[in-house]
Scaffold this active site. Sequence first.
Site, PDB file in Angstrom:
ATOM      1  N   LYS A  22     -17.542  51.426  54.630  1.00 25.22           N
ATOM      2  CA  LYS A  22     -17.334  51.339  53.179  1.00 25.22           C
ATOM      3  C   LYS A  22     -16.070  50.541  52.858  1.00 25.22           C
ATOM      4  O   LYS A  22     -16.088  49.634  52.032  1.00 25.22           O
ATOM      5  CB  LYS A  22     -17.204  52.743  52.579  1.00 25.22           C
ATOM      6  N   ASN A  23     -14.973  50.886  53.524  1.00 22.45           N
ATOM      7  CA  ASN A  23     -13.698  50.245  53.173  1.00 22.45           C
ATOM      8  C   ASN A  23     -13.693  48.759  53.498  1.00 22.45           C
ATOM      9  O   ASN A  23     -12.927  48.005  52.917  1.00 22.45           O
ATOM     10  CB  ASN A  23     -12.531  50.945  53.883  1.00 22.45           C
ATOM     11  N   CYS A 123      -4.895  59.066  40.729  1.00 22.98           N
ATOM     12  CA  CYS A 123      -6.190  59.495  41.254  1.00 22.98           C
ATOM     13  C   CYS A 123      -5.985  60.797  42.005  1.00 22.98           C
ATOM     14  O   CYS A 123      -4.865  61.264  42.157  1.00 22.98           O
ATOM     15  CB  CYS A 123      -6.842  58.404  42.089  1.00 22.98           C
ATOM     16  N   ARG A 128      -0.663  56.576  43.644  1.00 19.48           N
ATOM     17  CA  ARG A 128      -1.304  55.309  44.009  1.00 19.48           C
ATOM     18  C   ARG A 128      -0.961  54.124  43.084  1.00 19.48           C
ATOM     19  O   ARG A 128      -1.822  53.574  42.392  1.00 19.48           O
ATOM     20  CB  ARG A 128      -2.823  55.482  44.117  1.00 19.48           C
ATOM     21  N   ASP A 313      -7.325  58.799  56.252  1.00 15.56           N
ATOM     22  CA  ASP A 313      -8.724  59.079  55.923  1.00 15.56           C
ATOM     23  C   ASP A 313      -9.384  60.051  56.893  1.00 15.56           C
ATOM     24  O   ASP A 313     -10.539  60.435  56.689  1.00 15.56           O
ATOM     25  CB  ASP A 313      -9.531  57.767  55.910  1.00 15.56           C
ATOM     26  N   ARG A 405     -20.362  58.410  47.557  1.00 19.11           N
ATOM     27  CA  ARG A 405     -19.534  57.202  47.490  1.00 19.11           C
ATOM     28  C   ARG A 405     -19.222  56.665  48.885  1.00 19.11           C
ATOM     29  O   ARG A 405     -18.940  55.475  49.039  1.00 19.11           O
ATOM     30  CB  ARG A 405     -18.209  57.501  46.776  1.00 19.11           C
TER      31      ARG A 405
HETATM   32  C1  UD1 Z   1      -4.966  53.767  51.811  1.00 24.32           C
HETATM   33  C2  UD1 Z   1      -4.829  53.875  53.314  1.00 24.32           C
HETATM   34  C3  UD1 Z   1      -6.126  53.432  53.916  1.00 24.32           C
HETATM   35  C4  UD1 Z   1      -7.260  54.283  53.326  1.00 24.32           C
HETATM   36  C5  UD1 Z   1      -7.259  54.280  51.806  1.00 24.32           C
HETATM   37  C6  UD1 Z   1      -8.245  55.273  51.202  1.00 24.32           C
HETATM   38  C7  UD1 Z   1      -2.927  53.398  54.771  1.00 24.32           C
HETATM   39  C8  UD1 Z   1      -1.745  52.524  55.037  1.00 24.32           C
HETATM   40  N1  UD1 Z   1      -3.693  53.063  53.739  1.00 24.32           N
HETATM   41  O1  UD1 Z   1      -5.258  52.412  51.473  1.00 24.32           O
HETATM   42  O2  UD1 Z   1      -6.078  53.576  55.319  1.00 24.32           O
HETATM   43  O3  UD1 Z   1      -8.489  53.838  53.785  1.00 24.32           O
HETATM   44  O4  UD1 Z   1      -5.972  54.623  51.354  1.00 24.32           O
HETATM   45  O5  UD1 Z   1      -7.914  56.567  51.510  1.00 24.32           O
HETATM   46  O6  UD1 Z   1      -3.151  54.350  55.484  1.00 24.32           O
HETATM   47  N2  UD1 Z   1       1.746  51.786  47.683  1.00 24.32           N
HETATM   48  C9  UD1 Z   1       2.713  51.455  46.756  1.00 24.32           C
HETATM   49  N3  UD1 Z   1       2.479  50.393  45.915  1.00 24.32           N
HETATM   50  C10 UD1 Z   1       1.339  49.652  45.978  1.00 24.32           C
HETATM   51  C11 UD1 Z   1       0.358  49.991  46.933  1.00 24.32           C
HETATM   52  C12 UD1 Z   1       0.607  51.057  47.780  1.00 24.32           C
HETATM   53  O7  UD1 Z   1       3.745  52.102  46.657  1.00 24.32           O
HETATM   54  O8  UD1 Z   1       1.197  48.693  45.201  1.00 24.32           O
HETATM   55  C13 UD1 Z   1       1.975  52.915  48.608  1.00 24.32           C
HETATM   56  C14 UD1 Z   1       0.911  54.004  48.400  1.00 24.32           C
HETATM   57  O9  UD1 Z   1       1.272  54.909  47.391  1.00 24.32           O
HETATM   58  C15 UD1 Z   1       0.870  54.641  49.758  1.00 24.32           C
HETATM   59  C16 UD1 Z   1       1.124  53.467  50.713  1.00 24.32           C
HETATM   60  O10 UD1 Z   1       1.771  52.481  49.924  1.00 24.32           O
HETATM   61  O11 UD1 Z   1       1.886  55.577  49.924  1.00 24.32           O
HETATM   62  C17 UD1 Z   1      -0.134  52.884  51.333  1.00 24.32           C
HETATM   63  O12 UD1 Z   1      -1.068  52.600  50.310  1.00 24.32           O
HETATM   64  P1  UD1 Z   1      -2.228  51.526  50.454  1.00 24.32           P
HETATM   65  O13 UD1 Z   1      -2.435  51.228  51.893  1.00 24.32           O
HETATM   66  O14 UD1 Z   1      -2.007  50.409  49.539  1.00 24.32           O
HETATM   67  O15 UD1 Z   1      -3.439  52.330  49.883  1.00 24.32           O
HETATM   68  P2  UD1 Z   1      -4.913  51.922  49.999  1.00 24.32           P
HETATM   69  O16 UD1 Z   1      -5.113  50.454  50.042  1.00 24.32           O
HETATM   70  O17 UD1 Z   1      -5.611  52.714  48.970  1.00 24.32           O
END
Ligand code: UD1
Length: 427
Positions: A22-23, A123, A128, A313, A405
């Site tokens: 999915k991801n 969320c 996030r 995850d 999902r």
């Molecule tokens: C994250 C997970 C990913 C997982 C997905 C869904 C990691 C590094 N990422 O990806 O493995 O598949 O959730 O569960 O394990 N952050 C910020 N600012 C930003 C973006 C991120 O501060 O603009 C912080 C987030 O709050 C978090 C960290 O960075 O603490 C990692 O987030 P990110 O990898 O961007 O999240 P996803 O892409 O959703």
Amino acid sequence: MDRILIRGGNRLNGAIPISGAKNSALTLMPCALLTDEPLTLRNLPRLADVDSFGHLLNQLGCSTMIEGARPEDFGRVMTMRAGKVTATIAPYDIVRKMRASILVLGPLLAREGEAKVSLPGGCAIGNRPIDLHLKVLEAFGAEMDTSNGYVTARAKDGRLPGGTMVFPVVSVGATENALMAASRAKGTCVIENAAREPEIVDLCNLLVAMGVSIDGIGTETLTIEGRDRLNGATYRVMPDRIEAGSYACAVGITGGEIDLVGAKAADMQATLIALKEAGLSITEHRDGIKVAADGTPKALTLSTAPFPGFATDMQAQFMAMLAKADGASVLTETIFENRYMHVPELARMGADIQVKGRTAVVRGVDRLAGAPVMATDLRASMSLIIAGLAAEGETQVNRVYHLDRGYERLEEKLSAVGADIERVSDG
Ligand code: UD1
């Protein structure tokens, strides 16, 4: 609304086909916006989020066509074509329901020199933010404006000049948006401290197939030389390492032996190491991974981390498995501040879990008891399924739309290996 009913206690034996990730799917699909030629993705999972992303692409002028989709097949082939991009906005209504929609920001900016995307808001698993998505686009030369709940990105002369971004923390989503934005930039784009998740490698490989030059794939420094025009491609989505790991946790708690057909061990080493430490037997073979267990996992100490560390995850599913472990386990969640929403539900099934800040102590119990439960996110819902498979009596998992999902035909796959599980619909 649908519910899933499980009568726990059956050992699981047989084979489970692992679907496309999915991801990965949700980061490969927006690449269709980068070219006017067709992009065909094979092995796309049949999931609600994939359908929703298809609808978003349609709204932007990109056609989507599904080929040869027999109902009995897992996976689908989808051809997307954005001959002309007709809109450059991802509205609130769509982004709110599906966070991955912010991944159109990079490709729209790259192709049209302009993109407007709603801020996603909070969320279920935490705050996030998307500040890093915006910072990296700015570093590559975009002009950014945030107002009225929307962010607008513009490239002055239609194409980004390029630049360097050093990420202060690893972000999967921001690295993905950055790669797609960079793919049609005029100058070189460099990403330092890039995410190295296998899904990022999958995205890089597709972009290379579309004509982009990327140096350092799979490392923390990515150097991208964009192209004026990108070509179409046909590409196979990688297997879902999280789905495979989830079913492995299920065998860990029920006992039995399952062949995870199509799973790729190299993508999920941290999960496999943790499963082995928990006493499961893991055998990698050419077409997948065999997992065997006696149903009494050993306690573990685990901390989530960006790849190649232990995936956030997988945290909820391991917690469910360890609820019946021999001894006390300690799990620490370092990626998201609020990813323990499954704890009170697991507790209602008899699990003994104490959360303090980012750490959860799970004291294994001899028996779990079925109960009506519900979860607020995808992986949390899966943890309740795993607990239900080993619980005495009936477990009713509500809010099945979370599972839909991210897990392709979950109840079919599990009943084929001996679980007593069914979906009931209230009509
Ligand atoms: C994250 C997970 C990913 C997982 C997905 C869904 C990691 C590094 N990422 O990806 O493995 O598949 O959730 O569960 O394990 N952050 C910020 N600012 C930003 C973006 C991120 O501060 O603009 C912080 C987030 O709050 C978090 C960290 O960075 O603490 C990692 O987030 P990110 O990898 O961007 O999240 P996803 O892409 O959703």
